[in-house]
Motif scaffolding. Structure first.
Motif, mmCIF file in Angstrom:
data_model
loop_
_atom_site.group_PDB
_atom_site.id
_atom_site.type_symbol
_atom_site.label_atom_id
_atom_site.label_comp_id
_atom_site.label_asym_id
_atom_site.label_seq_id
_atom_site.Cartn_x
_atom_site.Cartn_y
_atom_site.Cartn_z
ATOM 1 N N LEU A 431 0.831 -1.216 0.000
ATOM 2 C CA LEU A 431 0.000 0.000 0.000
ATOM 3 C C LEU A 431 0.865 1.265 0.000
ATOM 4 C CD1 LEU A 431 -2.459 -1.332 2.682
ATOM 5 C CD2 LEU A 431 -3.162 -0.667 0.363
ATOM 6 N N ARG A 432 2.032 1.163 0.583
ATOM 7 C CA ARG A 432 2.923 2.325 0.648
ATOM 8 C C ARG A 432 3.570 2.599 -0.713
ATOM 9 N NH1 ARG A 432 8.140 0.900 3.630
ATOM 10 N NH2 ARG A 432 8.642 0.206 1.525
ATOM 11 N N ASP A 433 3.956 1.535 -1.415
ATOM 12 C CA ASP A 433 4.733 1.722 -2.640
ATOM 13 C C ASP A 433 3.903 1.666 -3.917
ATOM 14 O OD1 ASP A 433 6.800 1.843 -0.884
ATOM 15 O OD2 ASP A 433 7.768 -0.030 -1.481
ATOM 16 N N PHE A 434 2.670 1.175 -3.838
ATOM 17 C CA PHE A 434 1.846 1.009 -5.054
ATOM 18 C C PHE A 434 0.418 1.470 -4.817
ATOM 19 C CE2 PHE A 434 5.133 -2.211 -5.303
ATOM 20 C CZ PHE A 434 5.552 -2.143 -6.622
ATOM 21 N N THR A 435 -0.261 1.842 -5.921
ATOM 22 C CA THR A 435 -1.721 1.875 -5.841
ATOM 23 C C THR A 435 -2.215 0.598 -6.535
ATOM 24 O OG1 THR A 435 -1.765 3.165 -7.864
ATOM 25 C CG2 THR A 435 -2.080 4.383 -5.813
ATOM 26 N N LEU A 436 -3.207 0.007 -5.909
ATOM 27 C CA LEU A 436 -3.791 -1.227 -6.435
ATOM 28 C C LEU A 436 -5.056 -0.808 -7.171
ATOM 29 C CD1 LEU A 436 -3.581 -4.339 -6.268
ATOM 30 C CD2 LEU A 436 -4.747 -4.202 -4.048
ATOM 31 N N GLU A 437 -5.149 -1.183 -8.468
ATOM 32 C CA GLU A 437 -6.323 -0.771 -9.251
ATOM 33 C C GLU A 437 -7.548 -1.567 -8.838
ATOM 34 O OE1 GLU A 437 -6.571 -0.991 -13.546
ATOM 35 O OE2 GLU A 437 -4.959 0.493 -13.688
ATOM 36 N N PRO A 438 -8.649 -0.892 -8.499
ATOM 37 C CA PRO A 438 -9.885 -1.640 -8.205
ATOM 38 C C PRO A 438 -10.421 -2.318 -9.468
ATOM 39 C CG PRO A 438 -10.051 0.655 -7.495
ATOM 40 C CD PRO A 438 -8.831 0.550 -8.349
ATOM 41 N N THR A 439 -11.326 -3.236 -9.292
ATOM 42 C CA THR A 439 -11.951 -3.882 -10.442
ATOM 43 C C THR A 439 -13.426 -4.135 -10.141
ATOM 44 O OG1 THR A 439 -11.936 -5.828 -11.869
ATOM 45 C CG2 THR A 439 -11.292 -6.198 -9.613
ATOM 46 N N THR A 440 -14.218 -4.204 -11.219
ATOM 47 C CA THR A 440 -15.635 -4.529 -11.032
ATOM 48 C C THR A 440 -15.906 -5.996 -11.413
ATOM 49 O OG1 THR A 440 -16.031 -3.701 -13.250
ATOM 50 C CG2 THR A 440 -16.513 -2.186 -11.431
ATOM 51 N N ARG A 441 -14.832 -6.711 -11.729
ATOM 52 C CA ARG A 441 -15.025 -8.122 -12.112
ATOM 53 C C ARG A 441 -15.525 -8.930 -10.927
ATOM 54 N NH1 ARG A 441 -10.246 -10.157 -15.982
ATOM 55 N NH2 ARG A 441 -11.493 -12.037 -15.831
ATOM 56 N N ARG A 442 -16.192 -10.040 -11.238
ATOM 57 C CA ARG A 442 -16.680 -10.935 -10.171
ATOM 58 C C ARG A 442 -15.512 -11.434 -9.345
ATOM 59 N NH1 ARG A 442 -20.375 -15.784 -11.925
ATOM 60 N NH2 ARG A 442 -20.018 -16.122 -9.724
ATOM 61 N N GLY A 443 -15.808 -11.750 -8.099
ATOM 62 C CA GLY A 443 -14.758 -12.289 -7.229
ATOM 63 C C GLY A 443 -14.199 -13.594 -7.789
ATOM 64 N N GLU A 444 -12.946 -13.868 -7.476
ATOM 65 C CA GLU A 444 -12.363 -15.126 -7.940
ATOM 66 C C GLU A 444 -12.936 -16.290 -7.130
ATOM 67 O OE1 GLU A 444 -8.096 -15.174 -8.509
ATOM 68 O OE2 GLU A 444 -8.072 -13.013 -8.851
ATOM 69 N N ARG A 445 -13.100 -17.408 -7.796
ATOM 70 C CA ARG A 445 -13.632 -18.598 -7.120
ATOM 71 C C ARG A 445 -12.592 -19.190 -6.177
ATOM 72 N NH1 ARG A 445 -13.592 -22.551 -9.832
ATOM 73 N NH2 ARG A 445 -12.665 -21.718 -11.726
ATOM 74 N N TRP A 446 -13.061 -20.026 -5.241
ATOM 75 C CA TRP A 446 -12.140 -20.757 -4.360
ATOM 76 C C TRP A 446 -11.600 -21.941 -5.154
ATOM 77 C CZ3 TRP A 446 -12.904 -20.542 1.436
ATOM 78 C CH2 TRP A 446 -13.815 -19.559 1.822
ATOM 79 N N HIS A 447 -10.313 -22.152 -5.047
ATOM 80 C CA HIS A 447 -9.717 -23.279 -5.746
ATOM 81 C C HIS A 447 -8.839 -24.046 -4.762
ATOM 82 C CE1 HIS A 447 -7.575 -25.604 -8.732
ATOM 83 N NE2 HIS A 447 -6.444 -25.144 -8.236
ATOM 84 N N SER A 448 -9.042 -25.357 -4.682
ATOM 85 C CA SER A 448 -8.260 -26.128 -3.707
ATOM 86 C C SER A 448 -6.895 -26.482 -4.283
ATOM 87 C CB SER A 448 -9.005 -27.413 -3.334
ATOM 88 O OG SER A 448 -8.136 -28.235 -2.590
#
Ligand code: HEM
Length: 478
Positions: A431-448
């Motif tokens: 968070l200090r060194d970068f901005t993280l771009e938000p997204t409107t995409r669906r959440g990622e699925r859980w993968h085992s």
């Protein structure tokens, strides 16, 4: 004399359960015997293979459906484990976690073969208690502050390679950060040993966890077999650990001046004054790495995945980091672990003749699974449970038996505070060194991934550097 015997009269269907409830007191002529009726919760009567298939194909969906149908506790019947009682009522969970190890302990699991007979996962009862007593102190309090600089250096070094403005998966970079952090802070590795372990351990742990679920072949399958490969890895690993131990002992004034966990292991003494053996040290170092590396990295990948979909939280976190605060970030880590627990169940096996657990009476050998996922999504405990809301934890700390991503009791994750520190430092650096771009995409699925549930697309991120690149080169030594 009255002998208590346990008989399994209960099937998982309701009608049969009623029969068990009316179980009797009986005995031989001179020895009356009280028979404890086994009372397991109800559960599906589907064939074991079908239940196993569902648990593999749609584990979380299956858990939710079973809770809807049977409530907070139910009995499943799956290959390998057999009948297992799944619980998610906090009172029952508390009782299980706080019961003595002679009554319920970890399950007979094949991890001893992978990590060695001295691994936490292979030890039970007194042998386990002895090791905990020695290894809990290195993971607590002021010791952890000493490891923060190592974690930050590793985060800065890895993040210096991140592309700007182009989407990439964060799981693998996070794995490199947590691997290097453990190798340096826990193994005290440096130079050639650090490079050797970095190369060897991911392959060794991956192969080991695959072999752990297979039967050991009766005949030698030759030097090209995976078992021979695993033995080769272990020989290489042992040779490096021997060099690390020798270096820690030879270091001037050492190991007293060194703060890494290996040096602390060498200094520690059991109650009878003896030191940890070389084999104990080697097995436990491997255990700490296997248990702590992927779990922490995966939680960090989930943090990225969740935060990109919650731009309000992301903005507040960036403001907080600029102001030098940490309250929201700490709460965010707790909330990520609540909504995306990377380990969704912990297990115990009944060791006493029987265990009265809440409403249930369980026989010796019974496997009990604590569903982390079901507790964390219990509406009564966490209103609107699927909503990602770090503010749940800004004003109050989570309850020990309702927020359980690290399990509980005497088997609670020994690295929990270490993992929290690590995630805090990595997120702070990000968070200090970068901005993280938000997204409107669906959440990622859980993968085992076998051990941990990870975001199916690896926790994809798009980042932009906030500070001149030269700053990202700070502290790259080591
Ligand atoms: C987010 C990261 C992590 C998660 C989610 C996690 C989760 C867990 C869970 C669920 C257990 C089983 C607890 C139980 O049965 O009640 C466990 C055990 C354990 N964990 Fe972690 N863990 C993490 C990080 C770490 C780290 C960083 C280390 C060490 C450096 C570590 C070392 C261990 C060990 C040695 C055990 C076995 C403890 C015993 O049997 O006494 N873990 N962990």
């Amino acid at each position: 004399m009255v002998l208590r015997r346990t008989v399994d009269l209960v099937r998982t269907r309701t009608s049969e359960r009623r029969a068990a409830l009316s179980t009797v007191t009986t005995g031989h002529d001179d020895e009356p015997v009280t028979i404890d009726a086994v009372i397991r919760p109800d559960g599906p009567a589907l064939p074991r293979l079908v239940q196993g298939g569902l648990a593999l194909a749609a584990p979380l969906w299956t858990m939710r459906r079973l809770r809807e149908r049977y409530g907070a506790a139910f009995t499943v019947n799956v290959p390998v484990i057999g009948k297992a009682v799944v619980i998610s009522d906090p009172a029952e969970v508390k009782q299980l976690f706080t019961t003595g190890q002679e009554t319920a302990d970890n399950i007979d699991f094949n991890l001893g073969r992978v990590l060695g007979p001295n691994s936490f996962f292979a030890l039970r009862g007194e042998a386990h208690r002895r090791q905990r007593k020695l290894l809990v102190p290195p993971f607590h309090g002021r010791r952890l502050r000493g490891y923060e600089a190592v974690v930050e250096q590793e985060a800065v070094r890895e993040m210096a390679t991140w592309p700007e403005g182009r989407e990439f998966a964060t799981q693998a970079p996070m794995m490199r950060i947590t691997l290097n952090a453990i190798l340096r802070a826990v193994f005290g590795a440096d130079g050639a040993e650090l490079a050797g372990l970095r190369e060897l351990l991911p392959a060794m742990v991956t192969l080991g966890s695959r072999l752990a679920v297979l039967p050991i072949p009766r005949t030698d399958l030759g030097r090209w077999s995976p078992w021979a490969r695993a033995r080769g890895y272990r020989r290489e690993y042992d040779a490096i650990v021997d060099r690390l131990i020798a270096a820690a002992r030879d270091h001037p004034g050492a190991p007293d001046e060194r703060g890494d966990v290996l040096a602390l292991m060498l200094r520690s003494r059991y109650d009878d004054g003896t030191a940890m053996s070389r084999d104990e040290i080697a097995d436990q170092l491997l255990t700490l790495l296997a248990a702590g590396h992927e779990t922490t990295a995966t939680t960090l990948a989930w943090a990225v995945e969740r935060l990109r979909r919650h731009p309000g939280v992301l903005r507040r976190l960036a403001d907080e980091v600029d102001a030098g605060g940490s309250e929201l970030r700490e709460a965010t880590i707790l909330e990520v672990q609540r909504v995306r627990p990377v380990i969704d169940k912990t297990a115990r096996q009944v060791r006493a003749p029987s265990l009265h657990l809440g409403r249930w009476t369980l026989p010796r050998g019974q496997v009990v699974l604590v569903s982390v996922y079901l507790i964390h999504t219990d509406e009564a405990l966490f209103p609107d449970p699927h909503r990602f809301d770090p503010d749940r934890f800004t004003a109050s700390r989570p309850d020990t038996y309702q927020w359980i991503p690290f399990g509980g009791g005497v088997r609670r994750c020994i690295g929990a505070a270490f993992a929290h520190m690590e995630m805090n430092v990595v997120l702070r650096t990000l968070l200090r060194d970068f901005t993280l771009e938000p997204t409107t995409r669906r959440g990622e699925r859980w993968h085992s991934r076998g051990i941990a549930y990870c975001p199916a697309r690896g926790g994809r991120a798009v980042v932009h550097r906030r500070v001149p690149a030269v700053r990202s080169g700070d502290g790259q030594e080591g």
